[in-house]
Design an enzyme around this catalytic site. Structure first.
Site, PDB file in Angstrom:
ATOM      1  N   ASP A 115       7.443  -8.906  -3.309  1.00  0.00           N
ATOM      2  CA  ASP A 115       6.031  -9.164  -3.615  1.00  0.00           C
ATOM      3  C   ASP A 115       5.820  -8.432  -5.045  1.00  0.00           C
ATOM      4  O   ASP A 115       6.605  -7.411  -5.456  1.00  0.00           O
ATOM      5  CB  ASP A 115       5.226  -8.289  -2.876  1.00  0.00           C
ATOM      6  CG  ASP A 115       5.279  -9.041  -1.463  1.00  0.00           C
ATOM      7  OD1 ASP A 115       5.198 -10.179  -1.243  1.00  0.00           O
ATOM      8  OD2 ASP A 115       4.771  -8.269  -0.543  1.00  0.00           O
ATOM      9  N   ASP A 133       3.352 -16.563  -0.702  1.00  0.00           N
ATOM     10  CA  ASP A 133       2.175 -16.296  -0.060  1.00  0.00           C
ATOM     11  C   ASP A 133       1.002 -17.260  -0.376  1.00  0.00           C
ATOM     12  O   ASP A 133       0.261 -17.639   0.322  1.00  0.00           O
ATOM     13  CB  ASP A 133       1.898 -14.808  -0.144  1.00  0.00           C
ATOM     14  CG  ASP A 133       2.952 -13.817   0.348  1.00  0.00           C
ATOM     15  OD1 ASP A 133       3.517 -14.446   1.342  1.00  0.00           O
ATOM     16  OD2 ASP A 133       3.004 -12.917  -0.075  1.00  0.00           O
TER      17      ASP A 133
END
Length: 161
Positions: A115, A133
């Site tokens: 991330d 995402d």
């Protein structure tokens, strides 16, 4: 949207996710934010859990199990993509599948999902996320939008082959 387009959208989504994560891994240092603009940083992090870090304590050190669970759901969404009758719905499922594949690749390759997108307001930070995402979220929005009654009447329905 034909089957080839579904496969192309899945592949393009997973590829965009993996390329962006590769750039993040090569340019960012763990936990050291780079300010892009007020409210947005690039901050490298890793997630061993599910969305927003949920289950990270339970799933820590179990990337293959997490990939298998995610893979089962991804397979289900892939089947739904090819069975969906509306193009917007098919695109939504394809985005979800492509994003999920991007995160599965991370889990199998490095044990956790990379991330690096950090949105914040003052001291409050949204959980760090990635391109996969974003694709999953946009896909869910497309699926929901396709289910709206006014949208269902306007969009052409595809024949099943």
């Amino acid at each position: 949207m034909k089957a080839q387009m579904i496969v192309a959208l899945i592949a393009a989504t997973a590829l965009a996710d993996q390329l962006s994560k590769s750039a993040a891994l090569s340019k960012l240092s763990l936990g050291q934010p780079i300010a892009i603009m007020p409210g947005f940083n690039l901050t490298l992090g890793f997630n061993e859990g599910s969305s927003f870090g949920m289950l990270s304590g339970i799933m820590a050190g179990k990337p293959v199990l997490m990939a298998a669970l995610t893979g089962a759901l991804t397979l289900m969404f892939a089947v739904m993509a090819f069975r969906a009758r509306q193009p917007f719905e098919r695109a939504g499922f394809a985005l979800v599948v492509g994003g999920a594949l991007g995160n599965i690749i991370d889990r199998l390759r490095q044990g956790a999902v990379t991330d690096f997108l950090d949105v914040y307001w003052r001291e409050w930070h949204w959980p760090t996320f990635n391109v996969a995402d974003i694709a999953i979220t946009l896909g869910a929005v497309c699926i929901l939008a396709a289910s709206l009654p006014s949208r269902r009447r306007k969009e052409p329905v595809l024949e099943q082959h």
